[in-house]
Write an enzyme that holds these catalytic residues in place. Structure first.
Site, PDB file in Angstrom:
ATOM      1  N   LYS A   1      42.605  26.898  38.501  1.00 43.07           N
ATOM      2  CA  LYS A   1      43.759  27.795  38.605  1.00 43.07           C
ATOM      3  C   LYS A   1      45.096  27.043  38.615  1.00 43.07           C
ATOM      4  CE  LYS A   1      41.204  31.451  40.967  1.00 43.07           C
ATOM      5  NZ  LYS A   1      41.109  32.256  42.196  1.00 43.07           N
TER       6      LYS A   1
ATOM      7  N   TYR B   1      40.673  39.598  34.199  1.00 44.73           N
ATOM      8  CA  TYR B   1      40.267  40.088  35.524  1.00 44.73           C
ATOM      9  C   TYR B   1      40.102  41.605  35.567  1.00 44.73           C
ATOM     10  CZ  TYR B   1      40.464  35.739  38.195  1.00 44.73           C
ATOM     11  OH  TYR B   1      40.208  34.496  38.715  1.00 44.73           O
TER      12      TYR B   1
ATOM     13  N   ASN C   1      43.024  29.530  45.641  1.00 45.86           N
ATOM     14  CA  ASN C   1      41.847  28.798  46.098  1.00 45.86           C
ATOM     15  C   ASN C   1      41.312  27.789  45.078  1.00 45.86           C
ATOM     16  OD1 ASN C   1      40.576  30.486  44.266  1.00 45.86           O
ATOM     17  ND2 ASN C   1      39.579  31.724  45.808  1.00 45.86           N
TER      18      ASN C   1
ATOM     19  N   HIS D   1      38.194  29.507  39.857  1.00 49.55           N
ATOM     20  CA  HIS D   1      37.443  30.740  39.623  1.00 49.55           C
ATOM     21  C   HIS D   1      36.095  30.344  39.064  1.00 49.55           C
ATOM     22  CE1 HIS D   1      36.264  34.621  37.887  1.00 49.55           C
ATOM     23  NE2 HIS D   1      35.854  33.898  36.866  1.00 49.55           N
TER      24      HIS D   1
ATOM     25  N   GLU E   1      32.903  35.823  30.274  1.00 44.77           N
ATOM     26  CA  GLU E   1      34.050  34.949  30.534  1.00 44.77           C
ATOM     27  C   GLU E   1      34.074  33.767  29.569  1.00 44.77           C
ATOM     28  OE1 GLU E   1      34.560  36.185  35.213  1.00 44.77           O
ATOM     29  OE2 GLU E   1      33.538  34.307  34.755  1.00 44.77           O
TER      30      GLU E   1
END
Length: 140
Positions: A11, A51, A114, A117, A128
């Site tokens: 990310k 998403y 975080n 993903h 994905e």
């Protein structure tokens, strides 16, 4: 038997800190092979499409804005039971709850930022992967 492939995406908070190599070291140390990788900057519309499965959740808008805020590194990982093993290496979504030695515990900034993903099922991994890569991109 679970698929041998999964998808992960480093990310924007991690790419901004220039720690993509540190993140990948966790996967490689666990025996994963990175068979496709691409650094990209998603538009807000692309992040929303990616998403889309979370569209009805309260965090959807904020998550999409964050994903579009800087470059990400999309990648395909190969290894036995790839989805489950990669999720184990990543740790809980909340870095404070993640086990010691996991990516999110060691490198995550917050539940929203975080660091990584990862696909949560073989079906989502396939979707994905196809979002970012075609078969010619996957090199074993």
């Amino acid at each position: 038997m679970s698929s041998n492939y999964t998808f992960s995406m480093i990310k924007p908070n991690a790419t901004a800190k220039n720690i993509t190599g540190k993140v990948n070291a966790y996967f490689e140390a666990a025996g994963f092979k990175i068979v496709a990788q691409r650094r990209v900057r998603l538009t807000l519309a692309q992040a929303q499409k990616f998403y889309e499965v979370h569209k009805e959740r309260s965090f959807y808008g904020e998550l999409c804005e964050f994903l579009a805020s800087g470059p990400v590194v999309a990648q395909v990982l190969k290894g036995p039971n790839a989805v489950l093993k990669a999720r184990e290496i990543m740790g809980d979504t909340n870095p404070e709850k993640a086990a010691e030695g996991t990516i999110r515990r060691d490198l995550g900034d917050s539940i929203g930022e975080n660091t990584i993903h990862g696909s949560d099922s073989d079906e989502n991994a396939a979707n994905e992967i196809a979002f970012f890569f075609n078969q010619l991109d996957i090199c074993e």
